[in-house]
Design a protein around this motif. Structure first.
Motif, PDB file in Angstrom:
ATOM      1  N   GLU A   1       1.733 -64.985  44.846  1.00  0.00           N
ATOM      2  CA  GLU A   1       1.466 -65.100  43.501  1.00  0.00           C
ATOM      3  C   GLU A   1       1.852 -64.038  42.687  1.00  0.00           C
ATOM      4  OE1 GLU A   1      -3.761 -64.230  43.623  1.00  0.00           O
ATOM      5  OE2 GLU A   1      -2.535 -63.082  45.678  1.00  0.00           O
ATOM      6  N   ILE A   2       2.789 -63.461  43.860  1.00  0.00           N
ATOM      7  CA  ILE A   2       4.071 -62.729  42.801  1.00  0.00           C
ATOM      8  C   ILE A   2       4.684 -63.759  41.845  1.00  0.00           C
ATOM      9  CG2 ILE A   2       6.118 -63.477  44.137  1.00  0.00           C
ATOM     10  CD1 ILE A   2       6.682 -60.345  43.562  1.00  0.00           C
ATOM     11  N   THR A   3       4.589 -65.269  41.869  1.00  0.00           N
ATOM     12  CA  THR A   3       4.974 -65.993  40.893  1.00  0.00           C
ATOM     13  C   THR A   3       4.161 -66.243  39.839  1.00  0.00           C
ATOM     14  OG1 THR A   3       4.156 -68.293  42.159  1.00  0.00           O
ATOM     15  CG2 THR A   3       6.231 -67.091  42.930  1.00  0.00           C
ATOM     16  N   LYS A   4       3.114 -66.271  39.467  1.00  0.00           N
ATOM     17  CA  LYS A   4       1.920 -66.852  38.493  1.00  0.00           C
ATOM     18  C   LYS A   4       2.076 -65.401  37.839  1.00  0.00           C
ATOM     19  CE  LYS A   4      -1.094 -68.703  41.842  1.00  0.00           C
ATOM     20  NZ  LYS A   4      -2.274 -68.632  42.412  1.00  0.00           N
ATOM     21  N   LEU A   5       2.443 -65.705  36.469  1.00  0.00           N
ATOM     22  CA  LEU A   5       2.589 -64.507  35.383  1.00  0.00           C
ATOM     23  C   LEU A   5       0.984 -64.118  34.617  1.00  0.00           C
ATOM     24  CD1 LEU A   5       5.433 -66.146  32.824  1.00  0.00           C
ATOM     25  CD2 LEU A   5       5.481 -64.380  34.437  1.00  0.00           C
ATOM     26  N   GLU A   6      -0.059 -64.627  35.074  1.00  0.00           N
ATOM     27  CA  GLU A   6      -1.517 -64.247  34.598  1.00  0.00           C
ATOM     28  C   GLU A   6      -1.632 -62.720  35.253  1.00  0.00           C
ATOM     29  OE1 GLU A   6      -2.043 -67.879  38.359  1.00  0.00           O
ATOM     30  OE2 GLU A   6      -0.558 -67.418  36.317  1.00  0.00           O
ATOM     31  N   ASN A   7      -0.483 -62.751  36.910  1.00  0.00           N
ATOM     32  CA  ASN A   7      -1.110 -61.319  37.663  1.00  0.00           C
ATOM     33  C   ASN A   7      -0.155 -60.722  36.876  1.00  0.00           C
ATOM     34  OD1 ASN A   7      -2.339 -62.323  39.642  1.00  0.00           O
ATOM     35  ND2 ASN A   7      -0.983 -63.470  40.741  1.00  0.00           N
ATOM     36  N   PHE A   8       0.236 -60.231  35.532  1.00  0.00           N
ATOM     37  CA  PHE A   8       1.447 -59.319  35.084  1.00  0.00           C
ATOM     38  C   PHE A   8       0.923 -59.214  33.670  1.00  0.00           C
ATOM     39  CE2 PHE A   8       3.818 -61.239  38.409  1.00  0.00           C
ATOM     40  CZ  PHE A   8       4.447 -60.035  38.919  1.00  0.00           C
ATOM     41  N   VAL A   9       0.681 -58.078  33.415  1.00  0.00           N
ATOM     42  CA  VAL A   9       0.864 -57.694  32.030  1.00  0.00           C
ATOM     43  C   VAL A   9       1.309 -57.082  31.200  1.00  0.00           C
ATOM     44  CG1 VAL A   9      -1.691 -56.613  32.340  1.00  0.00           C
ATOM     45  CG2 VAL A   9      -0.484 -54.922  32.694  1.00  0.00           C
ATOM     46  N   GLN A  10       2.342 -56.761  30.167  1.00  0.00           N
ATOM     47  CA  GLN A  10       3.128 -56.363  29.334  1.00  0.00           C
ATOM     48  C   GLN A  10       2.802 -54.867  29.625  1.00  0.00           C
ATOM     49  OE1 GLN A  10       6.161 -57.397  27.886  1.00  0.00           O
ATOM     50  NE2 GLN A  10       6.303 -54.764  27.208  1.00  0.00           N
ATOM     51  N   ALA A  11       4.141 -54.647  29.730  1.00  0.00           N
ATOM     52  CA  ALA A  11       3.885 -52.828  30.415  1.00  0.00           C
ATOM     53  C   ALA A  11       3.548 -51.999  28.072  1.00  0.00           C
ATOM     54  CB  ALA A  11       4.783 -52.006  30.448  1.00  0.00           C
ATOM     55  N   PRO A  12       2.821 -51.170  28.131  1.00  0.00           N
ATOM     56  CA  PRO A  12       2.030 -50.309  27.165  1.00  0.00           C
ATOM     57  C   PRO A  12       3.358 -49.904  25.587  1.00  0.00           C
ATOM     58  CG  PRO A  12       0.995 -48.986  28.541  1.00  0.00           C
ATOM     59  CD  PRO A  12       1.612 -50.383  29.044  1.00  0.00           C
ATOM     60  N   GLU A  13       3.176 -50.552  24.796  1.00  0.00           N
ATOM     61  CA  GLU A  13       4.951 -49.954  24.254  1.00  0.00           C
ATOM     62  C   GLU A  13       5.486 -48.215  23.619  1.00  0.00           C
ATOM     63  OE1 GLU A  13       5.221 -51.550  19.615  1.00  0.00           O
ATOM     64  OE2 GLU A  13       4.975 -53.067  20.477  1.00  0.00           O
ATOM     65  N   ASP A  14       4.102 -47.863  23.960  1.00  0.00           N
ATOM     66  CA  ASP A  14       3.940 -46.445  23.894  1.00  0.00           C
ATOM     67  C   ASP A  14       4.684 -45.482  25.111  1.00  0.00           C
ATOM     68  OD1 ASP A  14       1.985 -46.444  25.220  1.00  0.00           O
ATOM     69  OD2 ASP A  14       0.621 -44.863  24.306  1.00  0.00           O
ATOM     70  N   TRP A  15       5.110 -46.503  26.226  1.00  0.00           N
ATOM     71  CA  TRP A  15       5.535 -46.089  27.706  1.00  0.00           C
ATOM     72  C   TRP A  15       6.904 -46.183  27.302  1.00  0.00           C
ATOM     73  CZ3 TRP A  15       2.296 -45.847  32.255  1.00  0.00           C
ATOM     74  CH2 TRP A  15       1.649 -44.915  32.838  1.00  0.00           C
ATOM     75  N   LEU A  16       7.381 -45.140  28.355  1.00  0.00           N
ATOM     76  CA  LEU A  16       9.508 -45.349  28.674  1.00  0.00           C
ATOM     77  C   LEU A  16       8.869 -45.882  29.871  1.00  0.00           C
ATOM     78  CD1 LEU A  16       9.005 -41.328  27.462  1.00  0.00           C
ATOM     79  CD2 LEU A  16      10.362 -43.856  26.733  1.00  0.00           C
ATOM     80  N   ILE A  17      10.438 -46.775  29.638  1.00  0.00           N
ATOM     81  CA  ILE A  17      10.877 -47.222  31.468  1.00  0.00           C
ATOM     82  C   ILE A  17      12.291 -46.005  31.901  1.00  0.00           C
ATOM     83  CG2 ILE A  17      13.215 -48.424  33.370  1.00  0.00           C
ATOM     84  CD1 ILE A  17      12.034 -50.864  30.519  1.00  0.00           C
ATOM     85  N   VAL A  18      12.229 -44.786  33.300  1.00  0.00           N
ATOM     86  CA  VAL A  18      13.011 -43.665  33.074  1.00  0.00           C
ATOM     87  C   VAL A  18      13.713 -45.419  34.771  1.00  0.00           C
ATOM     88  CG1 VAL A  18      12.802 -41.864  34.580  1.00  0.00           C
ATOM     89  CG2 VAL A  18      10.739 -42.601  32.984  1.00  0.00           C
ATOM     90  N   LEU A  19      14.575 -45.013  34.825  1.00  0.00           N
ATOM     91  CA  LEU A  19      15.876 -45.776  35.657  1.00  0.00           C
ATOM     92  C   LEU A  19      17.224 -44.155  36.268  1.00  0.00           C
ATOM     93  CD1 LEU A  19      16.770 -48.577  33.165  1.00  0.00           C
ATOM     94  CD2 LEU A  19      15.947 -47.935  35.360  1.00  0.00           C
ATOM     95  N   THR A  20      17.263 -44.836  37.469  1.00  0.00           N
ATOM     96  CA  THR A  20      18.630 -43.761  38.646  1.00  0.00           C
ATOM     97  C   THR A  20      18.971 -44.666  38.831  1.00  0.00           C
ATOM     98  OG1 THR A  20      16.480 -43.639  40.165  1.00  0.00           O
ATOM     99  CG2 THR A  20      16.131 -42.063  38.425  1.00  0.00           C
ATOM    100  N   ASP A  21      20.657 -44.069  39.054  1.00  0.00           N
ATOM    101  CA  ASP A  21      21.081 -44.792  39.567  1.00  0.00           C
ATOM    102  C   ASP A  21      22.157 -44.453  40.137  1.00  0.00           C
ATOM    103  OD1 ASP A  21      22.935 -47.886  40.685  1.00  0.00           O
ATOM    104  OD2 ASP A  21      24.406 -46.389  38.971  1.00  0.00           O
ATOM    105  N   VAL A  22      22.117 -43.638  41.770  1.00  0.00           N
ATOM    106  CA  VAL A  22      23.511 -43.312  42.300  1.00  0.00           C
ATOM    107  C   VAL A  22      24.802 -43.941  41.953  1.00  0.00           C
ATOM    108  CG1 VAL A  22      24.773 -42.518  43.740  1.00  0.00           C
ATOM    109  CG2 VAL A  22      22.207 -42.652  44.191  1.00  0.00           C
TER     110      VAL A  22
END
Length: 159
Positions: A16-37
């Motif tokens: 079911e990971i391939t079915k877009l209906e199982n996903f939602v757009q994240a809220p616009e007022d949220w932030l992506i936090v990224l870390t990388d070594v």
């Protein structure tokens, strides 16, 4: 405030990971936090894979500890992490990421890239979130969309 993720319906079969209906757009007022070594490949070749993994996962623990028990979506990539947080948490998370960068360098001689990207700045680049239930009460976030790779490019170009 309740996390949008806690209300997201989980899917139970990996296919079911391939079915877009199982996903939602994240809220616009949220932030992506990224870390990388930075230089993780070289560090792993030097036998420092535990240090790399530890610092890669540390942001998840630090953010969860800072924000309490709020259910937040995250993924772990071995040498870094990606999380989504509400915008009202930005100030406390920026402070926590600065502490984490300092810890990584002072204790492990590892340079840790960190960054926050507002989802609203990724307009036209989807930031999709799904919830895959591995077992009863045990779910992991699944991220899809160009927004995540766009955010990663922004973070890596700034550091």
């Amino acid at each position: 405030m309740k996390s949008f993720y806690s209300d997201l319906k989980a899917f139970h079969h990996f296919r079911e990971i391939t079915k877009l209906e199982n996903f939602v757009q994240a809220p616009e007022d949220w932030l992506i936090v990224l870390t990388d070594v930075q230089g993780s490949t070289k560090a792993i070749e030097e036998g420092r894979y535990r240090d790399v993994n530890l610092m890669g996962a540390a942001a998840i623990v630090a953010i969860q500890n800072t924000l309490g028990s709020r259910l937040l979506p995250f993924t772990f990539g071995g040498d870094g992490a990606t999380l989504l947080i509400p915008s009202e948490a930005k100030e406390s998370i920026v402070k926590e990421m600065l502490r984490l960068k300092s810890l990584a360098f002072n204790q492990f001689q590892i340079r840790l890239r960190t960054g926050l990207v507002p989802i609203k700045e990724l307009s036209g680049h989807p930031v999709l979130v799904g919830k895959y239930q591995l077992a009863e009460g045990n779910c992991i976030a699944v991220f899809l969309g160009e927004g995540f790779s766009k955010a990663e490019k922004l973070i890596k170009s700034e550091n």
